[in-house]
Structures are given as structure tokens and as C-alpha cells.
Scaffold this active site. Structure first.
Site, PDB file in Angstrom:
ATOM      1  N   GLU A  26       2.694  61.616  43.986  1.00 24.06           N
ATOM      2  CA  GLU A  26       1.875  61.583  42.779  1.00 24.06           C
ATOM      3  C   GLU A  26       2.300  60.387  41.918  1.00 24.06           C
ATOM      4  O   GLU A  26       3.487  60.070  41.819  1.00 24.06           O
ATOM      5  CB  GLU A  26       2.092  62.884  42.005  1.00 24.06           C
ATOM      6  N   ASN A  89      -5.486  62.293  36.760  1.00 24.71           N
ATOM      7  CA  ASN A  89      -4.383  62.181  37.704  1.00 24.71           C
ATOM      8  C   ASN A  89      -5.015  62.328  39.087  1.00 24.71           C
ATOM      9  O   ASN A  89      -5.474  63.412  39.458  1.00 24.71           O
ATOM     10  CB  ASN A  89      -3.356  63.289  37.434  1.00 24.71           C
ATOM     11  N   LYS A 106      -6.737  65.827  40.004  1.00 26.77           N
ATOM     12  CA  LYS A 106      -5.890  67.006  39.804  1.00 26.77           C
ATOM     13  C   LYS A 106      -6.548  68.030  38.890  1.00 26.77           C
ATOM     14  O   LYS A 106      -6.986  67.710  37.784  1.00 26.77           O
ATOM     15  CB  LYS A 106      -4.554  66.548  39.222  1.00 26.77           C
ATOM     16  N   GLU A 124       1.639  65.860  30.164  1.00 26.80           N
ATOM     17  CA  GLU A 124       0.549  65.468  31.067  1.00 26.80           C
ATOM     18  C   GLU A 124      -0.823  65.745  30.464  1.00 26.80           C
ATOM     19  O   GLU A 124      -1.775  65.002  30.688  1.00 26.80           O
ATOM     20  CB  GLU A 124       0.710  66.189  32.408  1.00 26.80           C
ATOM     21  N   CYS A 150       0.863  67.919  42.808  1.00 28.70           N
ATOM     22  CA  CYS A 150       1.938  68.516  42.019  1.00 28.70           C
ATOM     23  C   CYS A 150       1.680  69.982  41.637  1.00 28.70           C
ATOM     24  O   CYS A 150       1.772  70.863  42.474  1.00 28.70           O
ATOM     25  CB  CYS A 150       2.208  67.665  40.790  1.00 28.70           C
ATOM     26  N   ASN A 175       5.698  65.073  41.529  1.00 28.32           N
ATOM     27  CA  ASN A 175       6.891  64.666  40.785  1.00 28.32           C
ATOM     28  C   ASN A 175       7.427  65.913  40.112  1.00 28.32           C
ATOM     29  O   ASN A 175       6.736  66.510  39.283  1.00 28.32           O
ATOM     30  CB  ASN A 175       6.544  63.657  39.685  1.00 28.32           C
TER      31      ASN A 175
END
Length: 287
Positions: A26, A89, A106, A124, A150, A175
Site C-alpha cells: 500500500e 487510497n 480502498k 487516513e 490494508c 502498512n
């Protein structure tokens, strides 16, 4: 450019081992900047790709074509949609010809929009909005490939939706910090909790999973690592053993999917979605 050079080197190693498809972590092109509370718009914009492939990532696509090895790559995407700039993302899937096959955005965005006391800084939701492409599955050399990023791996609906959409292989980039300020008592379970939902997802949905992580120290934060390849039986078939740049490979037996389906998880035979909905209606609303 340094990140792209490292990725090309890793892709070359994978190709030398006979790999036909690789997966990178990621946000592989930058540091995990959501750990910072940034306010400079120009600085923030510098972490995003406005096109893929772009001037630098085209070099990685060129390497894929030369090596005849496709890849999935996580990156931060900035795009204009609906008359405004939107940030996601994102993970891109690139074929052996170096051409973009498709992308995933994502769905499960963790963290918060501003720092919270007693919680590991993870902003995020400040920098990304939830994906708007659903859970697409793409054809790659006759194999149906899904993508995830993730936090997606921790949610059972990720695996279920991808496999209901026909995925045989799911590529994951992530991550994950070694420690969480809000849960020090669970520190010894970090790697266990990393692999657990992926192994369960592989087993319950009879799918191969290849998961690639950043590892080691990045901008002062220790990252968990634990990159792995998981079989439809739920077994870890290959596991990274270091926190440096490392390539792991495994030749996936796609026939194992059918074997595992015959044991317990033949969706067509055993799954009864119409009955689930009926039972839910009878239960009535939650008070």
C-alpha cells in the site's frame, strides 16, 4: 524516483524466480504520510498521483513489459470527478504487457480526521475518502484477480464480496505499525492479528491471497511486515522473514480452490442468500 528504482529491482528478482504476477505494498511510492497532521496544501498534494501510469511509474510498467511480469501497486490517487478533486487510497493492476488492467479504491478507511489523545496518529480519513468502485475482479491471463488494501483485510465482507464476484486470487498491500498506543496489552498479538483475518478469508472463501507489506523503520515508526502468500486451505504457503526489501514467491495451484470448495465452501450448493434475507425480515428492526 528512488522508490520506483527499488520496485523495479524487486520485480526483476520476482521475474528471475519465474513469477508471473507480483504485488507491492500500500502507498508504495511514498512514506505513509497519514501519520502526520499536515496543513500545507502544496505539500499534501505532492504525495498523490494525478495519473497512472505517470512519468515515473511508466518506468515500472516498462519493466513489467520487458520482464513479462505483471504487478499490483498501491498508491495515493488524486482525480477530478463530479467537478471536484477526490482523493483515494488506490491499487492498480498492470498486465504483463505493461498496460493498466484496472484499479481498486480502498473501501474501509481507518483512523480519524484529526489526532485523538491516547491513539496512534493515523489520519487516513483526513486524506482519503472511501472507494467508489466496489470490489471489482479482473481477468489476468485467464485468472480472476481481486485487489484489497490494508484495513480491508480485517473485514470479512471484503473477501466474501471479492469471491462472490469470482476472484480466485486476491492481491493485498498494507502498512501496519508494530505498536498501537490505544492497545498496548495486545502488542504481542500484532502479527497474529495481521495474518488471522487473511487466513480465515482464504479458507472461508477458497481463494489464494498474496499480501505485501512495508516493513522496518519508516519516518520513526516501526512497521510490522509479515508479507505472505496464503492458500485456499488457510495455510501460509510463503512468509517473509526479514524487515528489509525481500521477495517471496510461491506457485499457486489453482486446482486447490475446487478441492477446498468440495470440502465445505461450495457457494452455489450451500449458500442460501434468499433465506438469510427472509430470516432477517422476520427478526424485525433492532431496538
Amino acid at each position: 524516483m528512488e522508490a520506483v528504482d527499488r520496485l523495479i529491482h524487486l520485480l526483476e528478482q520476482a521475474a528471475a524466480r519465474g513469477a508471473e504476477l507480483a504485488v507491492f505494498p500500500e502507498m508504495a511510492l511514498t512514506t505513509f504520510f497519514p501519520r502526520w497532521n499536515l496543513n500545507d496544501d502544496a505539500e499534501i498534494a505532492g504525495y498523490y498521483e494525478s495519473q497512472f501510469p505517470g512519468p515515473q511509474t511508466q518506468l515500472l510498467c516498462d519493466a513489467a513489459r520487458k520482464l513479462k511480469t505483471g504487478f499490483a501497486l498501491g498508491y495515493s490517487e488524486s482525480v477530478e470527478e463530479g467537478g471536484r478533486v477526490r482523493r483515494f487510497n488506490t491499487m492498480a493492476l498492470v498486465g504483463q504487457d505493461g498496460e493498466l488492467i484496472g484499479r481498486y479504491r480502498k473501501m474501509h478507511i481507518p483512523g480519524s480526521e484529526s489526532p485523538e489523545e491516547g491513539t496512534t496518529v493515523h489520519l487516513e480519513r483526513r486524506y482519503f475518502e472511501p472507494g467508489n468502485l466496489g470490489f471489482p475482479v479482473f481477468a489476468y491471463r485467464g485468472v480472476r484477480v481481486g485487489l484489497a488494501l490494508c484495513n480491508d483485510r480485517r473485514w470479512p465482507e471484503t473477501w466474501r464480496m471479492l469471491c462472490l464476484n469470482g476472484a480466485q486470487v486476491v492481491l493485498v498491500g498494507y502498512n501496519t505499525p508494530v505498536l498501537l498506543d490505544e492497545a498496548p496489552a495486545l502488542a504481542h498479538l500484532r502479527m497474529f492479528h495481521n495474518h488471522l483475518p487473511m487466513q480465515a478469508g482464504a479458507y472461508q472463501n477458497t481463494v489464494w491471497i498474496a499480501a505485501s507489506a512495508k516493513a522496518g523503520l519508516e519516518e520513526g515508526q516501526a512497521l510490522l511486515g509479515g508479507s505472505c502468500i496464503i492458500a485456499p486451505s488457510g495455510e501460509i504457503a510463503s512468509l517473509a522473514s526479514s524487515v528489509g526489501d525481500e521477495v517471496i514467491t510461491h506457485r499457486a495451484d489453482l486446482d486447490l480452490i475446487a478441492t477446498c470448495q468440495r470440502v465445505n465452501f461450495d457457494f452455489a450448493r450451500y449458500r442460501r442468500p434468499s433465506e438469510y434475507a427472509l430470516i432477517s425480515e422476520r427478526a424485525g428492526p433492532l431496538e
